[in-house]
Motif scaffolding. Structure first.
Motif, mmCIF file in Angstrom:
data_model
loop_
_atom_site.group_PDB
_atom_site.id
_atom_site.type_symbol
_atom_site.label_atom_id
_atom_site.label_comp_id
_atom_site.label_asym_id
_atom_site.label_seq_id
_atom_site.Cartn_x
_atom_site.Cartn_y
_atom_site.Cartn_z
ATOM 1 N N VAL A 1 -39.161 91.624 -75.237
ATOM 2 C CA VAL A 1 -39.220 90.881 -76.503
ATOM 3 C C VAL A 1 -40.332 89.844 -76.496
ATOM 4 O O VAL A 1 -40.635 89.248 -75.459
ATOM 5 C CB VAL A 1 -37.883 90.139 -76.805
ATOM 6 N N ASP A 2 -40.884 89.616 -77.678
ATOM 7 C CA ASP A 2 -41.817 88.500 -77.842
ATOM 8 C C ASP A 2 -41.017 87.205 -77.824
ATOM 9 O O ASP A 2 -39.849 87.173 -78.250
ATOM 10 C CB ASP A 2 -42.580 88.638 -79.161
ATOM 11 N N ALA A 3 -41.681 86.133 -77.409
ATOM 12 C CA ALA A 3 -40.964 84.865 -77.197
ATOM 13 C C ALA A 3 -40.306 84.315 -78.458
ATOM 14 O O ALA A 3 -39.288 83.642 -78.381
ATOM 15 C CB ALA A 3 -41.930 83.829 -76.633
ATOM 16 N N GLY A 4 -40.867 84.618 -79.639
ATOM 17 C CA GLY A 4 -40.330 84.029 -80.867
ATOM 18 C C GLY A 4 -39.204 84.814 -81.505
ATOM 19 O O GLY A 4 -38.713 84.438 -82.583
ATOM 20 N N VAL A 5 -38.758 85.895 -80.859
ATOM 21 C CA VAL A 5 -37.624 86.681 -81.395
ATOM 22 C C VAL A 5 -36.347 85.854 -81.259
ATOM 23 O O VAL A 5 -36.116 85.234 -80.216
ATOM 24 C CB VAL A 5 -37.513 88.012 -80.609
ATOM 25 N N THR A 6 -35.537 85.842 -82.310
ATOM 26 C CA THR A 6 -34.294 85.060 -82.199
ATOM 27 C C THR A 6 -33.248 85.842 -81.396
ATOM 28 O O THR A 6 -33.285 87.074 -81.330
ATOM 29 C CB THR A 6 -33.676 84.732 -83.579
ATOM 30 N N LEU A 7 -32.303 85.108 -80.842
ATOM 31 C CA LEU A 7 -31.229 85.740 -80.074
ATOM 32 C C LEU A 7 -30.455 86.710 -80.974
ATOM 33 O O LEU A 7 -30.117 87.823 -80.547
ATOM 34 C CB LEU A 7 -30.292 84.659 -79.523
ATOM 35 N N GLU A 8 -30.208 86.299 -82.206
ATOM 36 C CA GLU A 8 -29.433 87.154 -83.112
ATOM 37 C C GLU A 8 -30.132 88.502 -83.340
ATOM 38 O O GLU A 8 -29.506 89.544 -83.372
ATOM 39 C CB GLU A 8 -29.250 86.425 -84.438
ATOM 40 N N ARG A 9 -31.471 88.444 -83.467
ATOM 41 C CA ARG A 9 -32.201 89.706 -83.697
ATOM 42 C C ARG A 9 -32.111 90.611 -82.468
ATOM 43 O O ARG A 9 -31.869 91.807 -82.580
ATOM 44 C CB ARG A 9 -33.664 89.396 -84.039
ATOM 45 N N LEU A 10 -32.232 90.025 -81.300
ATOM 46 C CA LEU A 10 -32.105 90.832 -80.084
ATOM 47 C C LEU A 10 -30.684 91.406 -79.984
ATOM 48 O O LEU A 10 -30.493 92.570 -79.604
ATOM 49 C CB LEU A 10 -32.449 90.006 -78.843
#
Ligand code: 2HG
Ligand code: ZN
Length: 482
Positions: free
Chosen positions: A136-145
């Motif tokens: 994942v890219d660093a700016g991905v939110t936890l919810e999206r992951l």
């Protein structure tokens, strides 16, 4: 000339009322910095409108209010490299920010640093179901992951109430913990590898997720938890875990912390299916009741409740019932609440997950995030009661947290001078109990002055040396940690 181009390029980001604020940027280093990066970054990456910057300069609690004239939001790794190199060249300092969910002032610029937001660095969020890993890219939110992982019946081991805004990069930089540390560990246990830009402008190699790699000293674990004082994390590989087939929750009342501690120990010895042992004080329950207009179903007398969650591939409800039968007395069983299906489970977690927001409605809390050896929790609790009594009704104390990890969140409300007195006394107490002044939120900017209570002079000197190696002159996060 260059400045006009930048102004036109980002006019769309401004409100109709706003002026071209590059006229306001008078600091020659900053002007040179803008010139250097504007040639490299995409449209939308440079924001100079104070109205647009302002939400990024105040922290979630509203307690920490910083300032910055410029926000840069690169959307890829190379953009971050360009920003860091330009900052070094122009002698500009950067404050890194993910989802701005820090509860210790660690994401807000304190002295006019340029805000380096990673919120747009979020195109990659890939799950590999064969290796049970995500890239994942660093700016991905936890919810999206969590959403992506769920497509394969997987999830990240770390979960937090702020999942909708917290970014994976920020969570790794602060070694976030959350609700399931006792089962899956904190972010350091989940990060397999990462890609970053060091504070000297050099890059770490590609992010290669080897489950096993013993080729000498590993740098990723050093970056995790360093609160952005060494490097900017741009991409990560994370371990995922299978989602358990069934879950069940019990909320059990106790009169006294040591009773709850020995119950927690007993149930942990009985099964390896426990995924959370959370603690909520009666005061925290009352705060949620007041804020949400609801009534807690367990009647007095009780002082705290534990929320115990079982997650297993067998029948979690049966397992939970067996555990409770073997560990509770008759009267406790009668007042225990059970959540065995989606609705009732969520209904019980509601009491735990609503606390932070409910406290926020009462004022700007001073948040202490303490951990002590679990056996010392009772003493800590009692001594905080004594400190509160000594302040004769001028201090409100709301306690809850992750009992299974010996981690209590102590939220203090009251006049500033009272908060300061209580804070100093509580931190001294924690240090005397061999505890930590921050179990999961980090030192940030708010706890810097207390770090010496729990780390030796030599340790602090070593930390400074490390920072000087990787982030010479402290281009990154100059006001965070120490
Ligand atoms: C939690 O456990 C967070 O919910 C927030 O760490 C704690 O609001 C707090 O003090
Ligand atoms: Zn917490």
């Amino acid at each position: 000339m260059h400045f006009r181009i930048v102004c036109a390029m980002f006019a769309s980001l401004r409100t109709a009322r706003a002026r071209c604020n590059l006229d306001l940027v008078t600091n020659p280093s900053l002007i040179k910095f803008i010139e250097t990066i504007s040639a490299k970054l995409d449209e939308g990456a440079i924001v100079d409108d104070p109205e647009l910057i302002s939400p990024f300069t105040t922290d979630w609690t509203q307690r920490v209010k910083g300032n910055s004239d410029l926000l840069v939001r690169p959307k890829d790794h190379q953009g971050v490299v360009d920003v860091v190199k330009a900052a070094i060249q122009c002698r500009v300092k950067l404050q890194i920010q993910g989802g701005n969910t820090s509860l210790s002032g660690g994401s807000v610029p304190q002295a006019g640093e340029v805000l380096l937001s990673l919120s747009r660095l979020n195109s990659r969020c890939e799950v590999d179901p064969d290796t049970l890993m995500a890239k994942v890219d660093a700016g991905v939110t936890l919810e999206r992951l969590q959403r992506e992982a769920m497509k394969y019946h997987l999830m990240p081991g770390v979960d937090l109430a702020s999942r909708g805004s917290a970014t994976i990069g920020g969570m790794a930089a602060t070694n976030a913990g959350g609700l399931h540390v006792l089962r899956y560990g904190s972010m350091r246990s989940s990060v397999v590898s990462l890609r970053c830009v060091w504070g000297d402008g050099t890059e770490s190699p590609r992010n290669i997720p080897l489950a096993k790699d013993n080729s000498g000293i590993s740098f990723s674990p050093l970056v995790v938890g360093s609160e952005g004082t060494l490097a900017v994390i741009t991409e990560l590989s994370l371990r995922l875990v299978p989602v358990s087939a069934s879950r069940a929750v019990a909320v059990v009342p106790f009169m006294w912390i040591p009773e709850a501690v020995s119950f927690a120990g007993k149930v942990r010895r009985m099964t390896d299916s426990i995924s959370a042992i959370e603690m909520i004080s009666k005061r925290a329950i009352r705060v949620v009741e007041e804020s949400k207009g609801v009534i807690f179903p367990i009647k007095d007398p009780f002082e705290i409740v534990l929320l115990l969650e079982i997650a297993s591939n067998g029948n979690a409800s049966n397992e939970l019932t067996e555990i409770l039968d073997g560990s509770l007395d008759e009267s406790q069983s009668q007042s225990t609440l059970l959540g065995m299906d989606g609705g009732t489970l969520a209904g019980l977690w509601f009491w735990r997950e609503s606390i932070t927001e409910a406290i926020q409605r009462r004022g700007e809390p001073l948040k202490l995030d303490l951990s002590v050896p679990i056996a010392a929790l009772g003493e800590l609790w009692q001594s905080i009661d004594t400190i509160q009594k000594g302040l004769a009704g001028r201090l409100e104390v709301v306690r809850f947290g992750h009992l299974g990890d010996g981690n209590i969140h102590v939220n203090l409300l009251g006049a500033e001078d009272i908060l300061k007195r209580a804070e100093v006394e509580i931190y001294q107490l924690v240090a005397g109990l061999d505890g930590s002044i921050t179990a999961e939120h980090g030192i940030g900017t708010l706890k810097k002055e207390f770090l010496q209570l729990v780390r030796t002079e030599r340790e602090l000197a070593r930390m400074r040396e490390l920072i000087e190696i990787f982030n010479p002159g402290r281009t990154l996060n100059p006001n965070v940690l120490l």
